[in-house]
Design a protein around this motif. Structure first.
Motif, PDB file in Angstrom:
ATOM      1  N   ASP A  77      43.484  42.512  52.208  1.00 27.63           N
ATOM      2  CA  ASP A  77      42.186  43.068  51.483  1.00 27.63           C
ATOM      3  C   ASP A  77      42.136  42.673  50.038  1.00 27.63           C
ATOM      4  OD1 ASP A  77      40.542  44.827  49.906  1.00 27.63           O
ATOM      5  OD2 ASP A  77      41.300  46.545  51.294  1.00 27.63           O
ATOM      6  N   LEU A  78      41.210  41.878  49.763  1.00 24.77           N
ATOM      7  CA  LEU A  78      41.038  41.152  48.516  1.00 24.77           C
ATOM      8  C   LEU A  78      40.847  41.943  47.362  1.00 24.77           C
ATOM      9  CD1 LEU A  78      39.279  37.841  49.573  1.00 24.77           C
ATOM     10  CD2 LEU A  78      41.578  38.012  49.136  1.00 24.77           C
ATOM     11  N   ASP A  79      39.994  42.987  47.782  1.00 29.49           N
ATOM     12  CA  ASP A  79      39.806  44.005  46.382  1.00 29.49           C
ATOM     13  C   ASP A  79      41.207  44.544  46.181  1.00 29.49           C
ATOM     14  OD1 ASP A  79      37.201  43.651  46.863  1.00 29.49           O
ATOM     15  OD2 ASP A  79      36.813  45.906  47.466  1.00 29.49           O
ATOM     16  N   GLN A  80      41.989  44.948  46.995  1.00 26.67           N
ATOM     17  CA  GLN A  80      43.152  45.337  46.449  1.00 26.67           C
ATOM     18  C   GLN A  80      44.112  44.145  45.901  1.00 26.67           C
ATOM     19  OE1 GLN A  80      45.617  48.265  48.890  1.00 26.67           O
ATOM     20  NE2 GLN A  80      43.703  48.367  50.471  1.00 26.67           N
ATOM     21  N   ILE A  81      44.279  42.953  46.724  1.00 27.48           N
ATOM     22  CA  ILE A  81      44.928  41.913  46.202  1.00 27.48           C
ATOM     23  C   ILE A  81      44.496  41.481  44.659  1.00 27.48           C
ATOM     24  CG2 ILE A  81      45.538  39.428  46.601  1.00 27.48           C
ATOM     25  CD1 ILE A  81      46.657  41.481  48.588  1.00 27.48           C
ATOM     26  N   ARG A  82      43.280  41.352  44.295  1.00 27.84           N
ATOM     27  CA  ARG A  82      42.653  41.054  43.021  1.00 27.84           C
ATOM     28  C   ARG A  82      43.253  42.177  41.962  1.00 27.84           C
ATOM     29  NH1 ARG A  82      37.470  39.449  46.196  1.00 27.84           N
ATOM     30  NH2 ARG A  82      37.914  37.275  46.753  1.00 27.84           N
ATOM     31  N   ALA A  83      43.220  43.552  42.454  1.00 29.74           N
ATOM     32  CA  ALA A  83      43.369  44.411  41.498  1.00 29.74           C
ATOM     33  C   ALA A  83      45.045  44.444  40.987  1.00 29.74           C
ATOM     34  CB  ALA A  83      43.134  45.769  42.111  1.00 29.74           C
ATOM     35  N   PHE A  84      45.674  44.086  42.161  1.00 31.34           N
ATOM     36  CA  PHE A  84      47.290  43.914  41.931  1.00 31.34           C
ATOM     37  C   PHE A  84      47.677  42.691  41.069  1.00 31.34           C
ATOM     38  CE2 PHE A  84      47.845  46.545  45.720  1.00 31.34           C
ATOM     39  CZ  PHE A  84      48.387  47.601  45.202  1.00 31.34           C
ATOM     40  N   GLY A  85      46.606  41.690  41.054  1.00 32.39           N
ATOM     41  CA  GLY A  85      47.058  40.452  40.357  1.00 32.39           C
ATOM     42  C   GLY A  85      48.034  39.571  40.884  1.00 32.39           C
ATOM     43  N   VAL A  86      48.105  39.700  42.135  1.00 34.92           N
ATOM     44  CA  VAL A  86      49.195  38.874  42.873  1.00 34.92           C
ATOM     45  C   VAL A  86      48.346  37.626  43.471  1.00 34.92           C
ATOM     46  CG1 VAL A  86      50.992  38.678  44.735  1.00 34.92           C
ATOM     47  CG2 VAL A  86      50.619  40.847  43.356  1.00 34.92           C
ATOM     48  N   ARG A  87      49.135  36.507  43.231  1.00 33.66           N
ATOM     49  CA  ARG A  87      48.715  35.103  43.790  1.00 33.66           C
ATOM     50  C   ARG A  87      50.037  34.506  44.603  1.00 33.66           C
ATOM     51  NH1 ARG A  87      43.865  32.971  42.656  1.00 33.66           N
ATOM     52  NH2 ARG A  87      44.609  31.026  42.499  1.00 33.66           N
ATOM     53  N   PHE A  88      49.916  33.390  45.049  1.00 32.42           N
ATOM     54  CA  PHE A  88      50.959  32.517  45.776  1.00 32.42           C
ATOM     55  C   PHE A  88      51.555  31.752  44.858  1.00 32.42           C
ATOM     56  CE2 PHE A  88      48.099  33.911  49.301  1.00 32.42           C
ATOM     57  CZ  PHE A  88      49.090  34.265  50.497  1.00 32.42           C
ATOM     58  N   GLU A  89      52.994  31.688  44.857  1.00 31.52           N
ATOM     59  CA  GLU A  89      53.774  30.901  44.019  1.00 31.52           C
ATOM     60  C   GLU A  89      54.896  30.374  44.794  1.00 31.52           C
ATOM     61  OE1 GLU A  89      54.413  32.331  40.118  1.00 31.52           O
ATOM     62  OE2 GLU A  89      54.258  34.352  40.747  1.00 31.52           O
ATOM     63  N   SER A  90      55.413  29.318  44.621  1.00 35.70           N
ATOM     64  CA  SER A  90      56.964  29.205  45.225  1.00 35.70           C
ATOM     65  C   SER A  90      57.838  28.294  44.344  1.00 35.70           C
ATOM     66  CB  SER A  90      56.647  28.257  46.452  1.00 35.70           C
ATOM     67  OG  SER A  90      57.842  27.972  46.935  1.00 35.70           O
TER      68      SER A  90
END
Length: 335
Positions: A179-192
């Motif tokens: 759910d991109l609305d929630q993902i953007r609100a949490f500010g989380v992206r992929f990293e490794s």
């Protein structure tokens, strides 16, 4: 196709929920050509409900853009192509996040996977019913040939399954809905921390949980992972076990702030690795004594996983998807 459930509260019926199906790819034209018709069919089945509009996005990690010609063969209005030249799966997944600007939902499926009936619709149904930020589905294995009895005894390609709606705290990205609305609100992206290794989905999902997101399982959504002959070997299974053990510790280090706290994580990872190595060796020995292929196989895999954890605690990184040269390197940052 069974009708989808009503749209989530807050989504107006006059504003269809936009869904993007993202497919990361790297020099697999045959897989892409075979899978694209299925994915387009899933997108169109969901779009048949006026409350939803879905399209398919191919994110090519080959700087030469080798997948573009395959995508052009289909010439479909609901199919898009972009090239992400930055090497690594984390960069590809972040490009998908960026390209899905107008979408509410983003589904990930790998280029060598094949969606089962109602794959996408089931993910959406579960999202509607749960309101979760992330919905994860099943992965099934399809083998290129007869399995080695040792591998079959160890159940090494059997993935998890649980009732739909079960809360989860970590998720792989091979069959995933966000759910991109929630993902953007949490500010989380992929990293490794693993460079050309995996682990980006583990970090992503664990970071979401830490931020307060809800993640759930969808057992009705399944994608089939084709297992080629090159992976149906004892060496591949044991190398993978080392890699997973290595990633377990490195991901913990990446998610832990503070030098002292990371030192504790290293010590804990080293201790757990030694215990797993010893326990695996003991189980392997028991398997030899009682002539149990399962104990031998599972014991040896546990041993290798423990060795990988020890390597991670000592700063070694295994780059599973390295595109040339050595796969093993020392960590560049104190994770």
């Amino acid at each position: 196709m069974t009708a989808l459930q009503p749209a989530p509260a807050g989504v107006l019926p006059t504003e269809p929920v936009r869904i993007t199906v993202a497919v990361p790819t790297f020099r697999r034209p045959g897989d892409l050509r075979a899978g694209l018709p299925m994915l387009l069919q899933h997108a169109r089945e969901v779009s048949a409900d006026s409350r939803y509009v879905a399209d398919v996005l191919i994110v090519d990690n080959d700087p030469e853009g080798s997948a573009e010609a395959v995508v052009a063969e289909f010439a479909a209005s609901d199919l898009r192509y972009v090239c992400e030249p930055t090497p690594g799966i984390a960069a590809v997944r972040n490009r998908a996040l960026d390209e899905a600007t107008g979408a509410r939902l983003l589904a990930f499926i790998d280029d060598d996977e094949r969606p089962e009936p109602r794959w996408l619709a089931s993910l959406v149904d579960t999202w509607v019913g749960s309101g979760a930020a992330l919905v994860s589905g099943r992965i099934l294995a399809d083998y290129a040939g007869e399995l080695d009895p040792w591998i079959r005894a160890g159940d090494f390609f059997v993935r998890r399954s649980m009732p739909t709606g079960t809360a989860i705290d970590v998720a792989a990205a091979g069959n995933l809905l966000l759910d991109l609305d929630q993902i953007r609100a949490f500010g989380v992206r992929f990293e490794s921390p693993l460079g050309m290794g995996a682990g980006e989905d583990t970090i992503f999902s664990r970071a979401l949980v830490r931020a307060g997101a809800r993640m759930v399982w969808c057992n009705e959504s399944a994608a089939v992972d084709f297992v080629p002959l090159s992976r149906m070997t004892r060496r591949w299974v044991l190398t993978r076990a080392w890699s997973h053990g290595n990633a377990t510790v490195l991901v913990d280090l990446w998610l832990t702030p503070g030098r002292l706290a990371r030192a504790r994580v290293r010590a804990r990872g080293l201790g757990r690795g030694v215990l797993r190595l010893g326990g695996g060796a003991a189980r392997w020995g028991l398997g030899v004594a009682v002539r149990s292929p399962r104990h031998q196989a599972r014991g040896l895999r546990a041993l290798m996983r423990g060795a990988g954890m020890i390597g991670g605690a000592c700063g070694l990184v295994f780059e599973e998807y390295a595109r040339g040269g050595r796969r093993l390197r020392w960590a560049r940052r104190s994770a």
